[in-house]
Design a protein around this motif. Sequence first.
Motif, short mmCIF file in Angstrom:
data_model
loop_
_atom_site.label_atom_id
_atom_site.label_comp_id
_atom_site.label_asym_id
_atom_site.label_seq_id
_atom_site.Cartn_x
_atom_site.Cartn_y
_atom_site.Cartn_z
N ASN A 118 -0.11 4.27 1.52
CA ASN A 118 -0.50 5.21 2.55
C ASN A 118 0.62 5.42 3.58
O ASN A 118 0.71 4.73 4.58
N LEU A 119 1.48 6.39 3.33
CA LEU A 119 2.67 6.55 4.17
C LEU A 119 2.34 7.01 5.58
O LEU A 119 3.06 6.72 6.52
N LEU A 160 -0.20 6.07 7.40
CA LEU A 160 -0.55 4.89 8.18
C LEU A 160 0.72 4.08 8.48
O LEU A 160 0.92 3.63 9.60
N ALA A 161 1.56 3.94 7.48
CA ALA A 161 2.80 3.18 7.68
C ALA A 161 3.61 3.79 8.82
O ALA A 161 4.12 3.08 9.69
N SER A 162 3.74 5.11 8.84
CA SER A 162 4.52 5.76 9.90
C SER A 162 3.84 5.61 11.25
O SER A 162 4.50 5.32 12.25
N ALA A 163 2.53 5.83 11.26
CA ALA A 163 1.82 5.74 12.53
C ALA A 163 1.91 4.35 13.12
O ALA A 163 1.97 4.18 14.33
N PHE A 164 1.96 3.34 12.27
CA PHE A 164 2.00 1.96 12.75
C PHE A 164 3.39 1.56 13.25
O PHE A 164 3.51 0.71 14.11
N ILE A 165 4.41 2.14 12.67
CA ILE A 165 5.76 1.71 13.07
C ILE A 165 6.29 2.57 14.21
O ILE A 165 7.16 2.14 14.98
N PHE A 167 0.84 -1.19 0.00
CA PHE A 167 0.00 0.00 0.00
C PHE A 167 0.88 1.24 0.00
O PHE A 167 2.06 1.19 0.30
N PRO A 205 5.27 3.67 17.28
CA PRO A 205 5.31 3.28 18.70
C PRO A 205 6.45 2.31 19.01
O PRO A 205 7.19 2.50 19.97
N GLN A 206 6.61 1.31 18.17
CA GLN A 206 7.66 0.35 18.45
C GLN A 206 9.05 0.98 18.34
O GLN A 206 9.92 0.71 19.14
N LEU A 207 9.20 1.84 17.34
CA LEU A 207 10.51 2.48 17.19
C LEU A 207 10.83 3.32 18.42
O LEU A 207 11.97 3.32 18.91
N LEU A 208 9.83 4.04 18.93
CA LEU A 208 10.06 4.87 20.11
C LEU A 208 10.46 4.00 21.30
O LEU A 208 11.44 4.28 21.99
#
Lengths: 362, 296, 294
Positions: C9-10, C12-17, C7, C19-22
């Motif tokens: 939709n960047l 959404l991609a950023s929002a999904f990744i 997909f 939390p874990q990255l933080l």
Amino acid sequence: MSDIAIRGVRKSYGRIETVHGLDLAFGAGEFVVILGPSGCGKSTLLRMIAGLESITAGEIAIGGRVVNRLEPRERGCAMVFQNYALYPHMTVAENIGYALKVAGVPKAERLRRIAEVGRSIGLDGLLDRRPAQLSGGQRQRVAMGRAIIREPKVFLFDEPLSNLDATLRVQMRIEIRRLHDRQGVTSVFVTHDQTEAMTLADRLVVLNAGRVEQVGTPEEVYHRPASRFVAGFVGSPPMNVVDATAAGPDTVTFGGLQLTVPPHGLERGARLAVGFRPEDAVPTAQAAPDGPVAAIDLVEDLGALRLLRGRLGGADVVVQTAAGTRHGRGPLPLQIAPSAIHLFDAETGLRLAPRAVRAAAA
Amino acid sequence: MIERTPLVNLLTHLVLVGGLLVLLLPVYVVVVAASHDLVAVNQVPMPLLPGHHLWENLAVAWQKGNFRNVMLTSVIVAGLVAAGKVGLSAISAYSIVYFDYRLRMVFFWIIFATLMLPLEVRIVPTYAVAANALEPFQALFDLSGLSVTLPRWNLLNSYSGLVLPLVATATGTFLYRQFFMTIPDELAEAAKMDGAGAFRFFKDVILPLSVTNMAALGTIMFVYAWNQYLWPLLVVTDQNYATASMELGRLVPSAYGEAPVWNTAMAGTLIVMAPPLAVVVVLQRWFVRGLVAVEK
Amino acid sequence: MQKRATFRNLWLASAFIAPQLLLVFVFFYWPTAQAAYWAVTLEPAFGGGNQFVGLENFRAVFADANYWASVGASLLFAVGCTAVAVGAALVLALFADRGLRGHRLYRFTFFLPYAVPAAAVGLTFRFIFSPDAGLLAGINHVVPGLWNPALDGNDAFVLVLLGQSWKMIGYNFVFLLAALQNLPRTTIEAAAMDGAGVLRRMWDLQVPLLTPTLFFLLMVNITDSFVDSFALIDVTTHGGPARATMLMVYKIYLDGFESKDYSLAAAQSMVLMALIIGLTVIQFRVVERRVHYR
Ligand SMILES: Nc1ncnc2c1ncn2[C@@H]1O[C@H](COP(=O)(O)OP(=O)(O)O)[C@@H](O)[C@H]1O
Ligand SMILES: [Mg+2]
């Protein structure tokens, strides 16, 4: 119902180009079959039309509108996948109705249309089942229903029958064609199975290694193959093709044998390929001097007809005879009508048109 | 396969029964010890059959270890870790697998590499972070010369402190990634043809298909979190946040030479090991599946 | 390993990744960087910022005989636990895989120890191996003073080693049994047609085919014995007696939190981290090269 125009379309993955500049036009309401061996780029082309794959160069228009930058949902196409791609956790009804749900169609309306589609494709009692509880043929129907319910402008089929057993394949093939005849929606159907292609198509596109070999009705493709490749790919069993040399303007020789062909204005010594359909080689009692004699070593009796396999002029050939004939192993003199002989350029593989035809066309 | 191998079969049964006894023996010993009075439990040789004081001992241990609070805390923490993990790794794996952006692989490796940094080896500085979870960002601001002052966020003695570091691990992300890779591409393509976008596909197709994985991951994470010992020991000084596993250590004198009150100590052990054992017994299928899947 | 259908939709991609990255940044990378920083600096006795001291801390660590003793103990512990836990699990899995009567019971029971909290394992084994009560105390009745993990380093070492092994047998069993059941039945049947008996097939066929799984378990067991043994040691021996069970992790903890010598603890952490990274890299190298027979 929309027409589709494909202009100079190319596709590259990284540096490797797999589709090399296709120009095709499909009429509105036409049933087009794209035929070609595995890996020739059929799916790629279909997926570019669907919007699942980006177009590297060129453009595709559906109903006169260039769709290169449109997302799949904006193109008005429905697609049936080879493995059906049903949502495993949804019931048949949910699978069929999912597109409507996404589009925000109210529930009552949705249910009505699901029931209607279910009836029309014979899934009546199965709407509450999950895909895992269905047979292969039933899954295939669900995939069809999912495409139909959206009332698309274009149907795209990617080898939808190849996961079915032989009997079901024939049955579904007939249903797909009937469906098309009822609804008249433009359909593009991809397959590597030439029987499927011949039986379904209004028009055939034969693809090889990312290039178009021939476009035409099944009849044209069968009787006037545009290239050695098409000749060898279409027909079951396929056309016999033997390497040969021109001995005069209307004679060719191969393996010490001679064959008279229609006048092609051949240059003496030119290298060619001679083709003839298995059914066009007629066994005769008496061989003509220097005429073709095949060495038959295997007989396949298919009931309705018999296939005699053997060698001729250094190549494998098949001769097709009617049921009840009794030719066995051993030498078999053949008679091939000049009009049934196809010549191809040895270099390019392209069909050499007989003089008369060319003159008439000119 | 038809095979007549009576001797090998006998050997098989002997080995397996032997294994069963050896593996269950420790648990049996705990039960026996927890069911005798103090005199009986200290007999040599120890009694081989359970006594009649099990409930009594459990009650004493329950009081002594403050298990009413402690068990509740542990359930909350383990539940939060399991839920957090299940949700967080689902979305991060979805981002890594189903989108195509340039940093995708970089993120993948960033997350992947954490598998090589177990909590135990970075325990001292992690503890420092727990004292102020915003400190890394403050330090970055200070480094970059920006005069931003963030508030302090102390994680010591809090559920966040007990939960967040355990949620951060990469295992779940890989479980999901592995699973997503097995979902046929055509499913996403069919969804696209049906007009679904990225979020819709995630909600309507990916999540329902992941239920099994979620159960598996949830189960192992619950047990994993329940069994944590070192981290709670560090971040908890307030009895209100003590967890069952760390509390166990207080049921026995810490000096190794001294003899503990064995019957209550074993009763406490029984109390602490019961929940994770119950979870894996009941959810055996998911636990085993999760265990195997996580490590692929 | 890339999906064909992705997909665009960047957001959404950023929002999904994100939390874990933080979380990973705050709880993994920052502390690791911090440890690296502490490992090469020293805090002055009278306040002020940390001073860069180069490899001084490492030199101090490596000059300490106690440190090398803990390394030795850790390695011995790793080898011992792995041998016992993988070996026992292999035998059990091979026999359980035969599917004779009762195999469901075994399958169901053998992995249970892995669910027991390490602290509970510790207390259990502390009781079982206690010198004056519990299962083994009987020995001292016969030969007084023969067994005392509180005084004898070897006894203590055996105690924690068995505790850790007991826990890991269940884990290894799960993997080995799963791997065995994934082996193609036809291969086994072919060997049977060739006349190989049950034990022969185990040794000639199943064990070699299990090599990838065995190798993987080797790595996991070693790593686990390095890092996961903390609770076990803490409720039993506290690293004693006379440092006999002072594993690296436990020493880091003591140096960091009891002696408050962050720099020394950090330097040791870095060494342990290097060890674990090394093991992981080896594992990946070998997996890449495919010990796999498939
Ligand atoms: N995602 C991809 N990346 C690289 N090459 C691809 C990709 N998809 C297809 N190809 C290549 O493009 C060619 C055409 O593939 P395809 O259209 O699937 O063939 P088919 O005619 O069998 O449907 C093949 O050689 C295939 O290897
Ligand atoms: Mg294809």
